[in-house]
Design a protein around this motif. Sequence first.
Motif, short mmCIF file in Angstrom:
data_model
loop_
_atom_site.label_atom_id
_atom_site.label_comp_id
_atom_site.label_asym_id
_atom_site.label_seq_id
_atom_site.Cartn_x
_atom_site.Cartn_y
_atom_site.Cartn_z
N ARG A 84 48.46 42.20 -26.63
CA ARG A 84 49.43 41.16 -26.27
C ARG A 84 50.13 40.70 -27.56
NH1 ARG A 84 46.27 37.85 -23.23
NH2 ARG A 84 46.98 38.79 -21.31
N VAL A 128 45.29 35.17 -35.42
CA VAL A 128 45.73 34.27 -34.35
C VAL A 128 44.91 34.54 -33.10
CG1 VAL A 128 47.67 33.50 -32.92
CG2 VAL A 128 48.09 34.33 -35.22
N GLY A 163 41.79 32.60 -30.11
CA GLY A 163 40.58 31.77 -30.06
C GLY A 163 39.49 32.39 -29.22
N GLY A 164 39.66 33.66 -28.85
CA GLY A 164 38.66 34.32 -28.01
C GLY A 164 37.65 35.11 -28.83
N ASP A 165 36.83 35.87 -28.14
CA ASP A 165 35.83 36.70 -28.84
C ASP A 165 36.49 37.69 -29.79
OD1 ASP A 165 33.40 35.71 -27.91
OD2 ASP A 165 33.58 36.80 -26.02
N ALA A 212 39.34 37.41 -31.46
CA ALA A 212 39.82 36.72 -32.67
C ALA A 212 38.64 36.39 -33.58
CB ALA A 212 40.58 35.45 -32.29
N GLU A 224 35.73 37.91 -33.69
CA GLU A 224 35.20 39.16 -34.23
C GLU A 224 36.08 39.67 -35.38
OE1 GLU A 224 32.71 41.87 -31.26
OE2 GLU A 224 34.78 42.50 -31.45
N HIS A 245 44.58 28.74 -34.01
CA HIS A 245 44.36 28.70 -32.56
C HIS A 245 45.20 27.58 -31.93
CE1 HIS A 245 42.66 29.16 -28.70
NE2 HIS A 245 41.70 28.26 -28.80
N ARG A 246 45.71 27.83 -30.75
CA ARG A 246 46.64 26.87 -30.14
C ARG A 246 45.96 25.63 -29.55
NH1 ARG A 246 48.71 30.50 -24.97
NH2 ARG A 246 46.69 30.73 -23.94
N ARG A 247 44.62 25.68 -29.45
CA ARG A 247 43.89 24.50 -28.95
C ARG A 247 42.91 24.03 -30.03
NH1 ARG A 247 40.48 25.40 -24.52
NH2 ARG A 247 40.33 27.63 -24.94
N ARG A 303 37.82 29.69 -27.26
CA ARG A 303 37.49 30.24 -25.95
C ARG A 303 36.29 31.19 -26.06
NH1 ARG A 303 39.86 31.01 -21.23
NH2 ARG A 303 41.74 29.94 -21.89
N MET A 334 29.30 33.43 -30.59
CA MET A 334 30.36 33.99 -31.44
C MET A 334 31.13 32.85 -32.11
SD MET A 334 31.34 37.31 -31.60
CE MET A 334 31.98 38.24 -30.23
N ALA A 339 45.25 38.56 -32.31
CA ALA A 339 44.12 38.89 -31.43
C ALA A 339 44.12 37.94 -30.24
CB ALA A 339 42.81 38.78 -32.21
N GLY A 366 44.35 38.87 -27.04
CA GLY A 366 44.03 39.60 -25.81
C GLY A 366 44.81 40.88 -25.67
N TYR A 386 37.07 46.43 -21.77
CA TYR A 386 37.50 45.24 -22.51
C TYR A 386 36.47 44.86 -23.57
CZ TYR A 386 34.40 42.86 -19.23
OH TYR A 386 33.31 42.49 -18.49
P1 NAP Z 1 40.70 36.26 -24.43
O1 NAP Z 1 39.27 35.89 -24.21
O2 NAP Z 1 41.63 36.30 -23.29
O3 NAP Z 1 41.25 35.25 -25.54
C1 NAP Z 1 42.57 35.28 -25.91
C2 NAP Z 1 42.79 34.13 -26.88
O4 NAP Z 1 44.13 34.19 -27.32
C3 NAP Z 1 42.56 32.76 -26.25
O5 NAP Z 1 41.92 31.92 -27.18
C4 NAP Z 1 43.97 32.29 -25.95
O6 NAP Z 1 44.11 30.90 -26.10
C5 NAP Z 1 44.76 32.95 -27.04
N1 NAP Z 1 46.11 33.26 -26.62
C6 NAP Z 1 46.51 33.94 -25.51
N2 NAP Z 1 47.84 34.06 -25.48
C7 NAP Z 1 48.31 33.43 -26.60
C8 NAP Z 1 49.58 33.20 -27.14
N3 NAP Z 1 50.69 33.66 -26.53
N4 NAP Z 1 49.69 32.51 -28.31
C9 NAP Z 1 48.59 32.06 -28.94
N5 NAP Z 1 47.34 32.24 -28.47
C10 NAP Z 1 47.20 32.92 -27.32
O7 NAP Z 1 40.87 37.70 -25.11
P2 NAP Z 1 39.87 38.49 -26.06
O8 NAP Z 1 39.37 37.61 -27.14
O9 NAP Z 1 40.57 39.74 -26.42
O10 NAP Z 1 38.66 38.84 -25.10
C11 NAP Z 1 38.91 39.57 -23.89
C12 NAP Z 1 37.59 39.82 -23.20
O11 NAP Z 1 36.83 40.73 -23.98
C13 NAP Z 1 36.75 38.54 -23.05
O12 NAP Z 1 36.07 38.61 -21.84
C14 NAP Z 1 35.79 38.63 -24.21
O13 NAP Z 1 34.58 37.95 -23.97
C15 NAP Z 1 35.58 40.14 -24.32
N6 NAP Z 1 35.22 40.50 -25.68
C16 NAP Z 1 33.90 40.57 -25.96
C17 NAP Z 1 33.50 40.89 -27.22
C18 NAP Z 1 32.05 41.00 -27.50
O14 NAP Z 1 31.27 40.67 -26.64
N7 NAP Z 1 31.65 41.47 -28.64
C19 NAP Z 1 34.45 41.10 -28.23
C20 NAP Z 1 35.79 41.00 -27.92
C21 NAP Z 1 36.16 40.68 -26.63
P3 NAP Z 1 43.44 29.87 -25.04
O15 NAP Z 1 41.99 29.83 -25.41
O16 NAP Z 1 44.15 28.58 -25.29
O17 NAP Z 1 43.71 30.45 -23.69
#
Ligand code: NAP
Length: 312
Positions: free
Chosen positions: A113, A149, A151-153, A155, A157, A173-175, A179, A184, A237, A239, A280
């Motif tokens: 994204r 950039v 706040g998820g896992d 970012a 990592e 992070h925007r909040r 997340r 983590m 990072a 998503g 994912y």
């Molecule tokens: P995610 O959990 O969807 O987090 C995306 C982050 O980006 C959120 O903090 C979100 O902010 C922020 N965000 C989204 N759009 C944005 C924008 N336009 N501008 C600024 N910030 C934005 O994505 P992810 O971290 O890639 O994780 C995806 C899935 O994979 C999750 O289920 C995660 O647990 C999993 N995962 C697991 C591991 C692991 O277990 N080792 C590692 C990586 C990923 P908000 O918080 O405000 O929504």
Amino acid sequence: MENAVIIGTGCAGLTAAIYTARAELQPLVVSGTMPGGLLTTTTIVENYPGFAEGIDGTQLMVQMQQQAERFGARVRYGTVESVDASADPIRLTIDGDTVETLSLIVASGASPRRIGLESETKLETKGVTYCATCDGALPMFRNQPLVVVGGGDSACEEATYLTRFGSVVYLVHRRDQLRASKIMAERTLANEKIKPIWNTVVTEVLDTKADKVTGVRLRNVQDGSESELEAAGLFVAIGHVPNTHLFEGQLEMNSGYLVPKNGRETSAPGVFVAGDCADYIYRQAVTAAGQGCEAAIDAERFLAAVSHSQKT
Ligand code: NAP
């Protein structure tokens, strides 16, 4: 009539192509809009086994394609416009042409994204990247301030991984709360090299005139104040978006990701899935390749079973 059509020419698709070609299924491999997949957006791939000095991402994909073609895979540069996954045989439209196939391997990948800034696009591969594991160790980022950039896992990592290379890692992070999973998040915030910047978004990547990343412009979403931060890299990072829109309402999905079962099967008979469009968690070139291999073996066994039942 095709034996096997493979959607995607990333690591998953081309590995599936190598295996199905060697099984003499003469697979048709459709490139999609990004031939070679996400690895072509990285420079040096240092974590793909077998290349002690690393390998250029595009070069790796070119070699994988040549390897598949050597065994009879046919790569078609084009886009799959529609799929009827429940038809028997499975029916696809590729650039206006109807193609029928006994089996289908979906390896359509995922796209990172984007924030959506013009400067972000202009500086991609010049300091803006979507994969710390792929690019973090590059010399341009060593001992430099870096920005992540998200706040998820992912970012968390990426930020933690980048502390090995950067002088400091700013996590924007925007909040005011991550997340990411609790463990983590705690680990990330306990890391002294990671400096969180809360309630803040990146509004511009600097400096398009210099044609490389020198910093970011930030805006605090609570009070609207603006600031600039010096950095050599921006790691986005926020998503991924799996490329699965063709299968909405046809195959089982979880948050847009296709759901594999019994190996690499999907909810439609004869349709198999591999790589980032169904992953994912790991999202690595080597795991995608492994899943491509599994999908090819599953497809081969499916075709053998169909052929056997037709004879008896
Ligand atoms: P995610 O959990 O969807 O987090 C995306 C982050 O980006 C959120 O903090 C979100 O902010 C922020 N965000 C989204 N759009 C944005 C924008 N336009 N501008 C600024 N910030 C934005 O994505 P992810 O971290 O890639 O994780 C995806 C899935 O994979 C999750 O289920 C995660 O647990 C999993 N995962 C697991 C591991 C692991 O277990 N080792 C590692 C990586 C990923 P908000 O918080 O405000 O929504």
